[in-house]
Design a protein around this motif. Structure first.
Motif, PDB file in Angstrom:
ATOM      1  N   HIS A  57      41.283  36.864  46.139  1.00 51.20           N
ATOM      2  CA  HIS A  57      40.759  35.934  45.135  1.00 51.20           C
ATOM      3  C   HIS A  57      41.833  35.128  44.432  1.00 51.20           C
ATOM      4  CE1 HIS A  57      41.811  39.249  42.537  1.00 51.20           C
ATOM      5  NE2 HIS A  57      41.103  40.035  43.320  1.00 51.20           N
ATOM      6  N   ASP A  58      43.103  35.326  44.816  1.00 48.04           N
ATOM      7  CA  ASP A  58      44.147  34.425  44.341  1.00 48.04           C
ATOM      8  C   ASP A  58      44.771  33.812  45.584  1.00 48.04           C
ATOM      9  OD1 ASP A  58      43.573  35.509  41.921  1.00 48.04           O
ATOM     10  OD2 ASP A  58      45.427  36.636  41.705  1.00 48.04           O
ATOM     11  N   MET A 199      50.083  45.873  37.975  1.00 49.40           N
ATOM     12  CA  MET A 199      48.803  46.330  38.522  1.00 49.40           C
ATOM     13  C   MET A 199      49.024  47.380  39.600  1.00 49.40           C
ATOM     14  SD  MET A 199      46.884  42.768  39.085  1.00 49.40           S
ATOM     15  CE  MET A 199      46.375  41.711  37.757  1.00 49.40           C
ATOM     16  N   ALA A 201      46.991  48.830  41.151  1.00 50.33           N
ATOM     17  CA  ALA A 201      45.995  48.660  42.199  1.00 50.33           C
ATOM     18  C   ALA A 201      46.548  47.854  43.364  1.00 50.33           C
ATOM     19  CB  ALA A 201      44.757  47.964  41.634  1.00 50.33           C
ATOM     20  N   ARG A 202      47.618  47.117  43.127  1.00 51.25           N
ATOM     21  CA  ARG A 202      48.215  46.261  44.161  1.00 51.25           C
ATOM     22  C   ARG A 202      49.628  46.747  44.424  1.00 51.25           C
ATOM     23  NH1 ARG A 202      43.745  43.709  45.993  1.00 51.25           N
ATOM     24  NH2 ARG A 202      42.386  43.382  44.221  1.00 51.25           N
ATOM     25  N   PHE A 349      46.796  41.234  48.459  1.00 50.53           N
ATOM     26  CA  PHE A 349      45.372  41.536  48.604  1.00 50.53           C
ATOM     27  C   PHE A 349      45.049  42.087  49.987  1.00 50.53           C
ATOM     28  CE2 PHE A 349      45.766  38.180  45.468  1.00 50.53           C
ATOM     29  CZ  PHE A 349      45.093  38.749  44.411  1.00 50.53           C
ATOM     30  N   PRO A 353      42.053  47.197  48.008  1.00 52.44           N
ATOM     31  CA  PRO A 353      42.214  48.580  47.540  1.00 52.44           C
ATOM     32  C   PRO A 353      41.362  49.595  48.299  1.00 52.44           C
ATOM     33  CG  PRO A 353      42.029  47.106  45.689  1.00 52.44           C
ATOM     34  CD  PRO A 353      41.776  46.282  46.908  1.00 52.44           C
TER      35      PRO A 353
ATOM     36  N   ARG B 255      39.774  36.188  37.164  1.00 56.60           N
ATOM     37  CA  ARG B 255      39.870  37.194  38.229  1.00 56.60           C
ATOM     38  C   ARG B 255      41.047  38.168  38.076  1.00 56.60           C
ATOM     39  NH1 ARG B 255      38.986  32.303  40.260  1.00 56.60           N
ATOM     40  NH2 ARG B 255      40.674  31.950  41.704  1.00 56.60           N
ATOM     41  N   MET B 256      41.617  38.229  36.875  1.00 50.90           N
ATOM     42  CA  MET B 256      42.659  39.225  36.641  1.00 50.90           C
ATOM     43  C   MET B 256      42.082  40.633  36.800  1.00 50.90           C
ATOM     44  SD  MET B 256      45.537  37.828  36.059  1.00 50.90           S
ATOM     45  CE  MET B 256      46.525  39.120  35.329  1.00 50.90           C
ATOM     46  N   MET B 258      39.786  41.608  38.714  1.00 49.15           N
ATOM     47  CA  MET B 258      39.593  41.960  40.124  1.00 49.15           C
ATOM     48  C   MET B 258      40.901  42.434  40.735  1.00 49.15           C
ATOM     49  SD  MET B 258      37.199  38.776  41.255  1.00 49.15           S
ATOM     50  CE  MET B 258      36.785  39.419  42.860  1.00 49.15           C
ATOM     51  N   GLY B 259      42.000  41.822  40.299  1.00 51.54           N
ATOM     52  CA  GLY B 259      43.296  42.261  40.795  1.00 51.54           C
ATOM     53  C   GLY B 259      43.669  43.635  40.272  1.00 51.54           C
ATOM     54  N   ALA B 260      43.233  43.926  39.049  1.00 52.16           N
ATOM     55  CA  ALA B 260      43.642  45.183  38.423  1.00 52.16           C
ATOM     56  C   ALA B 260      42.810  46.372  38.876  1.00 52.16           C
ATOM     57  CB  ALA B 260      43.554  45.050  36.899  1.00 52.16           C
ATOM     58  N   CYS B 261      41.625  46.116  39.420  1.00 53.52           N
ATOM     59  CA  CYS B 261      40.743  47.235  39.779  1.00 53.52           C
ATOM     60  C   CYS B 261      41.216  47.925  41.051  1.00 53.52           C
ATOM     61  CB  CYS B 261      39.313  46.745  39.978  1.00 53.52           C
ATOM     62  SG  CYS B 261      38.227  48.065  40.544  1.00 53.52           S
ATOM     63  N   PRO B 262      41.525  49.221  40.978  1.00 51.78           N
ATOM     64  CA  PRO B 262      42.004  49.924  42.174  1.00 51.78           C
ATOM     65  C   PRO B 262      40.875  50.342  43.113  1.00 51.78           C
ATOM     66  CG  PRO B 262      42.457  51.173  40.145  1.00 51.78           C
ATOM     67  CD  PRO B 262      41.502  50.096  39.803  1.00 51.78           C
TER      68      PRO B 262
END
Lengths: 406, 363
Positions: A57-58, A199, A201-202, A349, A353, B255-256, B258-262
């Motif tokens: 999404h980026d 993050m 998550a990334r 991305f 995840p 959409r920050m 969305m990036g942060a959600c693991p």
């Protein structure tokens, strides 16, 4: 009174020019119109006209945003030597660096608008009428960027204003702002690095090397662009920029580029030695994953561009030759644009995840928007540089007759 | 686990006298709202005015009136900061607009979190057969977009298909020396267990498949949600009874989150949502399943429109094997509490300290 004549003299000067000037501005304007059209599309049809999905999404916009924050911060490579090391050649052209910083920050803000799903609601971020969140890195980023824009605007235009009126610079007012803007330049890029490196998550972004990597690449790409701009200014205007300034910038580019390459290599070794799942993003970038390889050529071309330009910069015959210098500058700029833009953002991305591997292809809309914003950037950069040079050269002066530029 | 790991809302709840006012949100700065009589009267006045305007809009069906509603919606405050009157106004506005748009009476619930409730969810991975009825029920219940173009289909639940490990004698000889002569066994890359490299686009003839296990995944409603932390406008936040919700009208689509959600729980509406009139579920909640708009993020909210009314989420209700359990974590007799007390449970990606309230367990 003086202010009104400053504004009118400035405007009249920057709007006048030769055929070359109008042709340049006209072709940029065409691209800007195209950008407005795709912006309209994005805000009626939605982001579906871009290649972005819920998985990735980026994309191109965010990549350009990150890169341009670096260019904005890169202006400090002029301001710092000028005011801290009292470099003579640099001191004369500091204001040009500030104009570049203003341009780059405005471009960043336009990419923010392009990136958002609801740009009509961006006022929600403004304190009092909206909500400002101190816990959000994006909030901090917007704050430091706005601050940097204001600082550079004040410092740059105050200097030009003084030159225009022929007065003296009030150092008690001016110097503190200059020093603040130097530190502030580091802050904008550090916060932008934190934006993605905070993050877990990334995993591809989740490392503390991000800020220093951002700053070294910024201090390579930024001055590389400034060198190009200076060489163009030297060729096309009455202003002469001293060799010593350009040579100092070339040295800065060389060593920041060298450190950037070193940091990239370190990351490759650390990630690929253990080769955990967290290395999948980098692995995708370098070799592809599950048969998907669209970024692989991008990455390797960035590597080639950066390494070859570094070697070229190291050769004195090239570094000190103003005819050949643009070659490694363009290579370094392009290499970093790839490596730090799409090459950094998109693999973050991939995989998602939950282990999904998909790819991202920017659409025509995204390319046109990106091109349009860059065109807009060059449009205002041309105006700002032209005005600044006019004042520095004494062609715009209070009480004087505005001379038409070449 | 130390006491101070608990959220301030849960601790603070004991101090709220009776339940004279709706329980506050998880934000400690937002204390219980007090309404004076004057406020109430003023609110009532504004309420009737706005409902009049809304009715006029509905009756005339004119685009002008609709534009007026959308205009008012555009300038409304963040839901969490609204007074009860403003919430009511917003609710009425939305009900008018949705009812006109979908040609049926649409209700927008604004029921607040109830004191003494902390929602929790438990899923029996041993039982799941991968039928994906939960996915379908969720879409039908929660008014997700269901168009044909790729970005127009949103599903909040993903059922990951995991292959059972297959270690074999034949592969024994397929090992190869990696760099520096370190031997890698031929069975090294055999997947086994929960690896989060699952595939959710699977089309088998029948489920469950012999060679696969399934692991459904959706929003974990973390107690320490990273998505909330990164939101620049605080449009997504944790409700006092647990779920992490979004005020769709305040979201800027950055959409920050969305990036942060693991857990990849969040989706962006890349297009104007496609929601056929006849399929639209008219029972909605403001923070839950009300129709969304282009450019905003959405996610699972544990069917607030149901669970705040004492019902189960749609996915729990539809699960044919009873793998999904839902209840109040503060009630020691609830199913979820009993599972936590008696079964082996785990949280997904526990190392990230997000503290999900979605637990996996097995018999």
């Amino acid at each position: 009174m003086q202010l009104i004549s400053f504004a009118s003299d400035y405007t009249r000067y920057v709007l006048k020019g030769g055929t070359k000037f109008y042709a340049w501005m006209g072709s940029l304007a065409v691209l800007i119109v195209g950008m407005m059209y795709v912006f309209y599309l994005q805000n009626t049809d939605g982001l579906i006209v871009t290649g972005m999905t819920s998985q990735i999404h980026d994309g191109l916009y965010f990549a350009n945003l990150v890169f341009l924050v670096g260019v904005a911060a890169g202006a400090v490579t002029i301001v710092f030597p000028a005011y801290v090391y009292h470099h003579e050649g640099m001191h004369k052209v500091t204001v040009l660096g500030e104009m570049l910083a203003i341009t780059a920050v405005i471009m960043v803000m336009m990419f923010v608008f392009a990136h958002m799903g609801r740009p009509d609601r961006l006022w929600h971020m403004i304190p009092i009428i909206g909500i400002y969140s101190f816990s959000s890195m994006l909030g901090w980023d917007v704050m430091v960027l706005t601050g940097y824009l204001i600082l550079n605007f004040i410092v740059g235009f105050y200097y030009l204003w003084v030159k225009y009126t022929g007065g003296k610079i009030n150092k008690a007012f001016f110097m503190p702002l200059v020093y603040i803007s130097i530190v502030w330049a580091l802050s904008i890029h550090t916060v932008t690095a934190f934006l993605i490196s905070t993050m877990p998550a990334r995993p591809m972004w989740f490392h503390s090397m991000m800020p220093i990597r951002f700053i070294t690449t910024a201090f390579a790409a930024g001055p590389a662009l400034i060198i190009l701009a200076f060489l163009i200014v030297r060729k096309n205007t009455t202003m002469w920029i001293e060799d010593s300034a350009i040579k100092l910038l070339a040295t800065i580019v060389t060593w920041c580029l060298g450190i950037a390459i070193f940091l990239t290599m370190s990351e490759v070794v650390v990630e690929l030695y253990a080769r955990t799942e967290h290395a999948n993003g980098l692995y995708y970038l370098m070799f592809g994953l599950h048969g998907l390889t669209s970024l692989v050529p991008w990455f390797w071309s960035a590597v080639v561009l950066m390494v070859v330009s570094f070697v070229l910069f190291l050769i004195p015959a090239i570094r000190n030759n103003m005819k050949l210098l643009p070659i490694p500058c363009v290579m370094a700029f392009a290499g970093i644009w790839i490596e730090k833009g799409m090459g950094l953002i998109v693999p973050g991305f991939i995989p998602s995840p939950i282990g999904e591997v998909s790819e991202y292809y920017p659409t025509f809309v995204e390319w046109l928007m990106t091109l349009g914003i860059w065109a807009f950037g060059f449009f205002i950069l041309t105006i700002l540089l032209k005005g600044a040079i006019g004042i520095l050269q004494g062609e715009i002066k209070f009480g004087g007759q505005a001379v038409a530029a070449k | 686990m130390a006491v101070n790991d608990k959220s301030p809302a849960v601790q603070g709840k004991a101090e709220v006298p009776e339940n004279s006012a709706p329980p506050a949100s998880a934000d400690p700065s937002k204390a219980v709202l007090k309404t004076s009589r004057r406020d109430f009267l003023r609110g009532g006045g504004m309420l009737s005015l706005s409902s009049l305007m809304g009715t006029a809009a509905l009756m005339s069906h004119s685009s002008d009136a609709r534009a007026a509603i959308e205009w008012a919606e555009h300038f409304q405050k963040n839901y969490r900061l609204m007074t009860p009157e403003e919430k009511n106004e917003a609710r009425i506005r939305l009900e008018k607009r949705y009812s006109a748009e979908y040609g049926k009476t649409v209700t927008v619930d604004t029921t607040e979190a109830q004191p003494g409730v902390l929602m929790g969810y438990a899923l029996n991975v041993r039982k799941c057969i991968g039928c994906r009825r939960c996915v379908k029920a969720c879409v039908a219940e929660n008014n997700q977009t269901r168009g044909t173009r790729p970005g127009e289909r949103i599903e909040w639940i993903q059922v990951l298909r995991m292959e059972r490990g297959e270690f074999s004698k034949e592969k024994m000889d397929h090992g190869y020396p990696e760099g520096l002569g370190i031997q890698v066994g031929g069975n090294a890359y055999t997947p086994a267990g929960q690896v989060l490299e699952g595939q959710y686009h699977y089309e088998p003839e029948a489920v469950p498949e012999k060679d696969a296990t399934y692991m459904p995944i959706a929003c974990m409603q973390c107690e320490k949600p990273p998505c909330v932390k990164v939101c620049p406008v605080r449009t997504t936040y944790r409700e006092a009874d647990g779920p992490v919700v979004i005020d769709y009208n305040w979201c800027i689509g950055c959409r920050m989150c969305m990036g942060a959600c693991p857990y990849w729980a969040r989706r962006i509406n890349v297009a104007n949502p496609v929601l056929p009139k006849e399929e639209m579920n008219p029972v909605t909640h403001y923070l839950g399943n009300r129709p969304r708009m282009r450019g905003v993020v959405e996610k699972c909210h544990w069917c607030l429109q149901r669970t705040r009314q004492g019902r189960y989420p749609a996915c729990v209700e539809v699960c044919p094997v009873g793998a999904r359990k839902f209840g109040n974590l503060l009630d020691p007799e609830s199913e979820v509490s009993l599972i936590l007390a008696r079964k082996n449970v785990f949280r997904l990606k526990a190392e990230l300290n997000t503290f999900p309230k979605f637990f996996y367990f097995y018999d």
